[in-house]
Structures are given as structure tokens and as C-alpha cells.
Scaffold this active site. Sequence first.
Site, mmCIF file in Angstrom:
data_model
loop_
_atom_site.group_PDB
_atom_site.id
_atom_site.type_symbol
_atom_site.label_atom_id
_atom_site.label_comp_id
_atom_site.label_asym_id
_atom_site.label_seq_id
_atom_site.Cartn_x
_atom_site.Cartn_y
_atom_site.Cartn_z
ATOM 1 C CG HIS A 53 43.120 36.858 28.282
ATOM 2 N ND1 HIS A 53 43.954 37.829 28.798
ATOM 3 C CD2 HIS A 53 42.442 37.449 27.272
ATOM 4 C CE1 HIS A 53 43.784 38.950 28.136
ATOM 5 N NE2 HIS A 53 42.863 38.765 27.198
ATOM 6 C CD GLU A 103 44.412 37.472 24.390
ATOM 7 O OE1 GLU A 103 43.884 37.796 23.312
ATOM 8 O OE2 GLU A 103 44.984 38.278 25.165
ATOM 9 C CD GLU A 104 46.787 41.043 26.904
ATOM 10 O OE1 GLU A 104 47.202 41.389 25.784
ATOM 11 O OE2 GLU A 104 45.769 41.509 27.434
ATOM 12 C CG ASP A 121 42.546 42.887 27.093
ATOM 13 O OD1 ASP A 121 42.126 41.722 27.032
ATOM 14 O OD2 ASP A 121 43.459 43.319 26.353
ATOM 15 C CG HIS A 172 46.409 46.562 25.212
ATOM 16 N ND1 HIS A 172 47.270 45.913 24.354
ATOM 17 C CD2 HIS A 172 45.580 45.605 25.696
ATOM 18 C CE1 HIS A 172 46.981 44.621 24.328
ATOM 19 N NE2 HIS A 172 45.945 44.409 25.121
ATOM 20 C CG ASP A 176 39.647 39.249 25.048
ATOM 21 O OD1 ASP A 176 39.759 40.218 25.811
ATOM 22 O OD2 ASP A 176 40.617 38.588 24.638
#
Length: 358
Positions: free
Chosen positions: A67, A218-219, A184, A318, A238
Site C-alpha cells: 500500500h 490500508e491505513e 510503511d 508509525h 508490508d
Amino acid sequence: MKDINYIVDILEEIVNIPSPSGYTKQVMERIEKEVAGFGFSSAYNRKGGMLITVPGRTETVLGLSAHVDTLGAMVRSIRPDGTLAIVSVGGFMMQSVEGSYCRIHTREGKTFTGTVQTKAPSVHTYDDARTLERKEANMEVRLDEIVRGKEDVEELGIGPGDFISFDPKFVYTDSGFIKSRHLDDKASAAVILGLLKYLHETGRQPEQTLKIAISNYEEVGHGCSYIPEDIEEFLAIDMGALGDDLSGDEYRVSICAKDSSGPYDFDMTNRLISLAKEYGIGYAVDIFPHYGSDVSSALSAGNDIRGALIGPGVSASHGQERTHIKGLEQTWMLLAAYVGVLDKELSRKFFEQLKAQL
């Protein structure tokens, strides 16, 4: 692959294209252009995700995904003093974005810059600067414009619902570390593009037809909730999250056995482990209790698939993330092995050149 810096170069390029979930058109167009240059076809679904098709030696279909949507924010409201109240897009700690430079993307196509800060941003003037809880209600964006109130901001064309993207601060060190926000999952997207480049340059054909989903939600949990019905196996690429009691690191590929959505397919996971052992690929098997993937959303939506998950180990996920070129290398090798195109001699020469540069 002739250019061993390709994965890092394309990663740096796409990580610097703002793309919080819901604002991904520009990065998708860049990937579409890259894929077309390799001679592969792509198409969009209705919500803006991309599907790339690579013909295989058999008619069975293997799905892959990465993603390119990232964490970000939206303008919640304009405060009387001209700062912007925010609401998060995706799950992250407010502490991780405090002090970050950002961009505001308006509905009319204008872009402004600013800084994410708390409502008490200075220890010299606020008694609670250190203790103020870092939560959405206490965060704001300070605009780099001459504004003294709400009306001035509105005149610029900024309003609720405008997207906010965070400066990734990409750095590639001499020791092979890649430091940046949004690894990510743009690191995995770069690995997939590296695979497509390899297929293009070597003329090799995967064992199964590949349908590669480049997802854009996706997030926020529904990136690959829809996938084509002919996909039988679905492998998400991922990030591998790192933590106190986990096995992975930044130098290997992580194979996820279970995340918050439950266990991944037993046989697919075993095959990934077996291939890693066969090809001498550095790997770790781990469990991510606070994690979900495109395979998670595909399974939750009722798709009739087997699913598994791999990815490069990423530190401080993150947050201000970091991985290493070795982690990207091992992920690329395992992916190439899984689709049946990893030539041991070619890959050995490729990565000998890579290591010589580090």
C-alpha cells in the site's frame, strides 16, 4: 537488475509524494508510469487502488499487495487565532508528529506549509508545555502564512476536510540505513517495483499469473477489501514491526504468523519459511498483536483466499521509521523466490554488488 540502487531511489521518490489515505492520486500516477515503463498493464478500481497484471507460466493467480497510502491528518476546524485543529488519518501517537513540518492540501489544489505543534508549544511561556496531554484536541498546525485569525485562513482557501501530509525527512546513510516516515508501506511498494524491474530486464516469467494490488486505503482498514475473484493465494508485502519480545530486525525479512486479525495461512507461511531456508534468506517469524494488513481486510470482506504476510523489518513503526537495505534485500529475495523467479546466480551477483557499495 542492473541498477542496484533502484529500490532505494524509487523509494525516496515515492516517499516524498504526499499520500495520506484518501489523497493518493499523485503517487498512483507515478507508480502507473513506472509500471508502464516495464511493459506491464495496470488498471484502477473505483476507489483509486491499482491492479497490475503480470502473465505467468500457468493460469492460476497469485495476488500480491503493497500500500502507498500513509498516515496523515485532516483539518478539523480553524481556530480563532488562525491555527488549524486536526483529526488523524490512520493510527499514530500524537507525540510522533509533534514538531513535524507538514503540508496542507486544499480542495482547490493549493498547497501550504506549516508545523504540527501542541497548543502549549513553548516552555518559556506555558506552564503545562511539558505536561499537556498529547491528544488531538491539544494539537494544532501553525501555518507559514501571515494570518491573525480565522478569516485570514479562510481567505487563503483553507477549510475543514483539507488533507495534511507530514514531511518524511528521508535519509539514506552510508551504512545502509533508510530513515524516513512512511516506510510503511512505501518500502514494500519499492520492493515490488524492484521485482517488476527484474522481470522486465531478465525476461523471466513468474510461475503463476500475478495480480498485484497497490492499495490506497490500508491505513484506515479497507485497502484490499475487494480483490479479483480468480486470486487463490494472496501475499501482502508490508512492514515487519519490531518490538521488545519480537524476533525480527531491520536486516531481515519478517514472516508474520499472526496479527490482530488472527493467524495467517499455515501452509503459505510454512512455504515462505522453507523458501527462506532453501535460498539462505535472512528471516524471522513473528506475531504482531496490534497490526492488520491488506490480507486482513481481504479476509474480513469474505474473499475466498489463502493469505500470508511478509515485509522488511521496520523500527519505530508509525513514527520516524527506519529500515536497512539488507532488510529490503531479503524481502526482495523471498518475494522473488515465492513467485518462482529467483535465479540464485543472478541474485548472488546482484547482491554482491549491493554489499560492495555498503
